[in-house]
Design an enzyme around this catalytic site. Structure first.
Site, PDB file in Angstrom:
ATOM      1  N   CYS A 152       2.843   5.891   0.739  1.00  0.00           N
ATOM      2  CA  CYS A 152       1.869   5.446  -0.263  1.00  0.00           C
ATOM      3  C   CYS A 152       0.865   6.530  -0.631  1.00  0.00           C
ATOM      4  O   CYS A 152       0.060   6.350  -1.543  1.00  0.00           O
ATOM      5  CB  CYS A 152       1.144   4.191   0.230  1.00  0.00           C
ATOM      6  SG  CYS A 152       2.246   2.770   0.238  1.00  0.00           S
TER       7      CYS A 152
HETATM    8  N1  COA Z   1       3.072 -16.787   5.742  1.00  0.00           N
HETATM    9  C1  COA Z   1       2.427 -17.474   6.722  1.00  0.00           C
HETATM   10  N2  COA Z   1       2.050 -16.916   7.886  1.00  0.00           N
HETATM   11  C2  COA Z   1       2.353 -15.607   8.068  1.00  0.00           C
HETATM   12  C3  COA Z   1       3.015 -14.835   7.105  1.00  0.00           C
HETATM   13  C4  COA Z   1       3.380 -15.483   5.904  1.00  0.00           C
HETATM   14  N3  COA Z   1       4.019 -14.818   4.919  1.00  0.00           N
HETATM   15  N4  COA Z   1       3.166 -13.578   7.559  1.00  0.00           N
HETATM   16  C5  COA Z   1       2.619 -13.540   8.784  1.00  0.00           C
HETATM   17  N5  COA Z   1       2.139 -14.764   9.106  1.00  0.00           N
HETATM   18  C6  COA Z   1       1.486 -15.180  10.359  1.00  0.00           C
HETATM   19  C7  COA Z   1       1.917 -14.334  11.538  1.00  0.00           C
HETATM   20  O1  COA Z   1       3.145 -14.773  12.065  1.00  0.00           O
HETATM   21  C8  COA Z   1       0.763 -14.552  12.489  1.00  0.00           C
HETATM   22  O2  COA Z   1       0.925 -15.794  13.115  1.00  0.00           O
HETATM   23  P1  COA Z   1       0.471 -16.021  14.670  1.00  0.00           P
HETATM   24  O3  COA Z   1      -1.011 -15.778  14.667  1.00  0.00           O
HETATM   25  O4  COA Z   1       0.876 -17.412  14.917  1.00  0.00           O
HETATM   26  O5  COA Z   1       1.238 -14.995  15.442  1.00  0.00           O
HETATM   27  C9  COA Z   1      -0.444 -14.665  11.557  1.00  0.00           C
HETATM   28  O6  COA Z   1       0.094 -14.984  10.250  1.00  0.00           O
HETATM   29  C10 COA Z   1      -1.225 -13.364  11.446  1.00  0.00           C
HETATM   30  O7  COA Z   1      -0.310 -12.291  11.227  1.00  0.00           O
HETATM   31  P2  COA Z   1      -0.801 -10.793  11.045  1.00  0.00           P
HETATM   32  O8  COA Z   1       0.406  -9.927  10.844  1.00  0.00           O
HETATM   33  O9  COA Z   1      -1.735 -10.445  12.171  1.00  0.00           O
HETATM   34  O10 COA Z   1      -1.628 -10.939   9.681  1.00  0.00           O
HETATM   35  P3  COA Z   1      -2.705  -9.995   9.045  1.00  0.00           P
HETATM   36  O11 COA Z   1      -3.961 -10.730   8.902  1.00  0.00           O
HETATM   37  O12 COA Z   1      -2.744  -8.651   9.699  1.00  0.00           O
HETATM   38  O13 COA Z   1      -2.137  -9.790   7.543  1.00  0.00           O
HETATM   39  C11 COA Z   1      -0.991  -8.063   6.296  1.00  0.00           C
HETATM   40  C12 COA Z   1      -0.861  -9.209   7.335  1.00  0.00           C
HETATM   41  C13 COA Z   1       0.367  -7.401   6.131  1.00  0.00           C
HETATM   42  C14 COA Z   1      -1.439  -8.684   4.978  1.00  0.00           C
HETATM   43  C15 COA Z   1      -2.042  -7.046   6.780  1.00  0.00           C
HETATM   44  O14 COA Z   1      -1.837  -6.747   8.141  1.00  0.00           O
HETATM   45  C16 COA Z   1      -2.059  -5.757   6.009  1.00  0.00           C
HETATM   46  O15 COA Z   1      -2.201  -5.735   4.795  1.00  0.00           O
HETATM   47  N6  COA Z   1      -1.999  -4.616   6.728  1.00  0.00           N
HETATM   48  C17 COA Z   1      -2.173  -3.303   6.135  1.00  0.00           C
HETATM   49  C18 COA Z   1      -0.953  -2.886   5.395  1.00  0.00           C
HETATM   50  C19 COA Z   1      -1.114  -1.492   4.867  1.00  0.00           C
HETATM   51  O16 COA Z   1      -2.175  -1.004   4.603  1.00  0.00           O
HETATM   52  N7  COA Z   1      -0.036  -0.803   4.712  1.00  0.00           N
HETATM   53  C20 COA Z   1      -0.130   0.568   4.323  1.00  0.00           C
HETATM   54  C21 COA Z   1       0.227   0.794   2.979  1.00  0.00           C
HETATM   55  S1  COA Z   1       1.818   0.219   2.507  1.00  0.00           S
END
Ligand code: COA
Length: 373
Positions: A152
Site C-alpha cells: 500500500c
Molecule cells: N464480521 C463480523 N465479525 C468479524 C468480522 C466480520 N466480517 N471479521 C472479524 N470479526 C470478528 C473477529 O472474529 C473477532 O471476534 P472475537 O472477538 O470473537 O475473536 C472480532 O470481530 C474482532 O476482530 P479483529 O480482527 O480484532 O477486529 P479489528 O477491530 O482489529 O478490525 C480490521 C479488523 C481488519 C478492520 C482492522 O484490524 C484493520 O483495519 N487493521 C489495519 C489494516 C491495515 O492497516 N492494513 C494495512 C494496509 S492494507
C-alpha cells in the site's frame, strides 16, 4: 539539483459499487451453503459476516469495483475479468491510462512531454512486458517505463523514486501511475478481509521546475521518505513458483495464495510506526504536525488514522485536516492516499504545507512533504 513539483494529479474510479449489506448478504449465503458440507466433514461451522461490524471496525460503508456481479455471486465470489488477446490493452494498463490521461490534462501536458512512466502498484497483472511499458505505448509517452511495488506504500515509493530522478536531472517529467485492481486478488470467502478493499487508479505528474519558475496552485515536493520493516502480518504467497508446489502444476490452486492479514496486529504496530514516521520526518524539517495544513493518509481504517493523528498532535483531529475517502471507496491500497490528495487540495493557500503518508504491507511507510506554491 532541480526543484520538483507535482504538476498534475487525477483519479479514475470504476462506476460499479457494492455496499456492506450487499457484500455481507452474498458472504452469508455462501456460509449457509458451506456449513452443511463442513458439518459432514466434522469441521467447525464458519461464522457469518456483519455489516455493522464492518462499518464500526473499519469505517468502510461502500466500495467501487471493476466488476460487481461475479463478486456478489455466492457460487463464485470473485470478479469476472475475461482474458484479453495480447493485441488488446490489458485491464490494468487500461485502468492506469484512464487516470494518466486525466492527470496529463490537469498538468496541462501532452503525452510526448513525459519521459518516464512508473507503474507503482501493490499488484501487477503480469511480470512482463511491464505494465508501465504498455501504458507508455498506449499513451504515446517518450523515454522509458518500469513497474515497482511496495504494497500500500507503492504510490508513495513511486513518488520517492520519481522525485529523486527528476531532482537529479535523470528525467524531466514522470508519471507515477497506480492502477489498483485489488478485488482481483481478494479472498471474498475470508470473513477477516472480504470487506476491506475496493478498486481505484491514480496518477501523479512529477516534473522539474525551471530556474526561478513558480507554478501557482501546484505542490512543490520538498522531500520524500521510505521506511520498511519485515512483517508477515499482511502477506500474499501468490507468485510464479506457487504452481510448482502443487501435485498438478497445470491447475491453479489459490488456497493460501490470496491476501491475508492479521488485522489487529497490523493496526497496533503500524499505528505506532506511522506516528513515529510522521513526527520524525516532519522534525527533520523543523516542523511539527500543527504546522501542516493537510494530511493525506493511507485509507485503510478510519479509527487507525484517528489514532495516528491523536498520537502525533496530542488531541483529536478532524477530517478537514486529514480527509477520509475510505467510507465510500474502501481501502484502495496504494491509490487511497492519492485519492485523498486529489480530492482535497483545491482550498489550500500558497505556503501551506501538506503531508502525504501511506502505510501497509512490508511493513512499509512512504511519505512526501509538499508545499503549495
Ligand atoms: N464480521 C463480523 N465479525 C468479524 C468480522 C466480520 N466480517 N471479521 C472479524 N470479526 C470478528 C473477529 O472474529 C473477532 O471476534 P472475537 O472477538 O470473537 O475473536 C472480532 O470481530 C474482532 O476482530 P479483529 O480482527 O480484532 O477486529 P479489528 O477491530 O482489529 O478490525 C480490521 C479488523 C481488519 C478492520 C482492522 O484490524 C484493520 O483495519 N487493521 C489495519 C489494516 C491495515 O492497516 N492494513 C494495512 C494496509 S492494507
Amino acid at each position: 539539483m532541480k526543484r520538483v513539483i507535482i504538476s498534475g494529479v487525477a483519479v479514475e474510479i470504476p462506476q460499479a459499487s457494492i455496499t456492506n449489506d450487499e457484500l455481507v448478504e452474498s458472504f452469508n449465503l455462501w456460509v449457509d451453503a458451506e456449513n452443511p458440507r463442513r458439518a459432514e466433514q466434522g469441521l467447525e461451522p464458519l461464522a457469518k459476516s456483519d455489516a455493522a461490524f464492518i462499518e464500526y471496525a473499519s469505517g468502510v460503508k461502500n466500495r467501487h469495483v471493476i466488476e460487481r456481479e461475479g463478486i456478489l455471486d455466492p457460487t463464485r465470489m470473485s470478479p469476472r475479468i475475461p482474458v484479453r488477446p495480447d493485441d488488446v490493452i490489458s485491464v490494468e494498463a487500461e485502468f492506469g491510462v484512464a487516470s494518466a490521461k486525466k492527470a496529463l490534462d490537469h498538468a496541462g501536458l501532452r503525452p510526448g512531454d513525459i519521459d518516464l512512466v512508473i507503474c507503482a502498484a501493490s499488484h501487477h497483472q503480469r511480470p512482463y512486458p511491464a505494465i508501465a511499458i504498455e501504458m507508455q505505448h498506449a499513451l504515446g509517452t517518450k523515454g522509458a517505463g518500469f513497474d515497482m511495488g511496495l504494497g500500500c506504500s507503492s504510490a508513495a515509493a513511486g513518488l520517492h523514486v520519481a522525485a529523486a530522478l527528476v531532482r537529479a536531472g535523470a528525467h524531466r517529467r514522470v508519471l507515477v501511475v497506480t492502477p489498483e485492481i485489488i478485488t482481483g486478488h481478494l479472498n471474498f470467502r475470508d470473513r477477516q478481509t472480504h470487506f476491506i478493499f475496493g478498486d481505484a487508479s491514480t496518477t501523479m505528474v512529477v516534473e522539474a521546475l525551471e530556474e526561478g519558475e513558480t507554478r501557482a496552485g501546484r505542490f512543490e515536493v520538498l522531500d520524500t521518505r521510505s521506511w520498511t520493516q519485515f512483517s508477515n502480518n499482511i502477506r500474499t504467497n501468490l507468485g510464479y513458483l506457487s504452481r510448482n508446489a502443487q501435485e498438478d502444476p497445470y491447475m491453479i490452486d489459490m488456497d493460501g495464495n490470496m491476501i491475508r492479514q492479521v488485522g489487529n496486529k497490523v493496526f497496533k504496530e503500524v499505528t505506532v510506526a506511522g506516528h513515529r514516521f510522521i513526527v520524525d520526518f516532519l522534525g527533520e524539517h523543523g516542523l511539527r504536525p500543527d504546522d501542516i495544513r493537510r494530511f493525506w493518509l493511507h485509507q485503510a481504517n478510519a479509527r487507525m488514522n484517528a489514532m495516528i493523528l491523536k498520537l502525533s498532535f496530542g488531541r483529536e483531529i478532524g477530517h478537514d485536516r486529514a480527509p477520509m475517502v475510505l467510507e465510500r471507496l474502501g481501502n484502495t491500497a496504494a491509490a487511497g492516499a492519492i485519492v485523498a490528495l486529489s480530492e482535497n487540495h483545491a482550498d489550500m493557500k500558497a505556503g501551506d504545507f501538506g503531508l502525504l503518508c501511506a502505510f501497509g504491507a512490508g511493513y512499509s511507510i512512504g511519505g512526501a512533504l509538499l508545499k503549495m506554491m
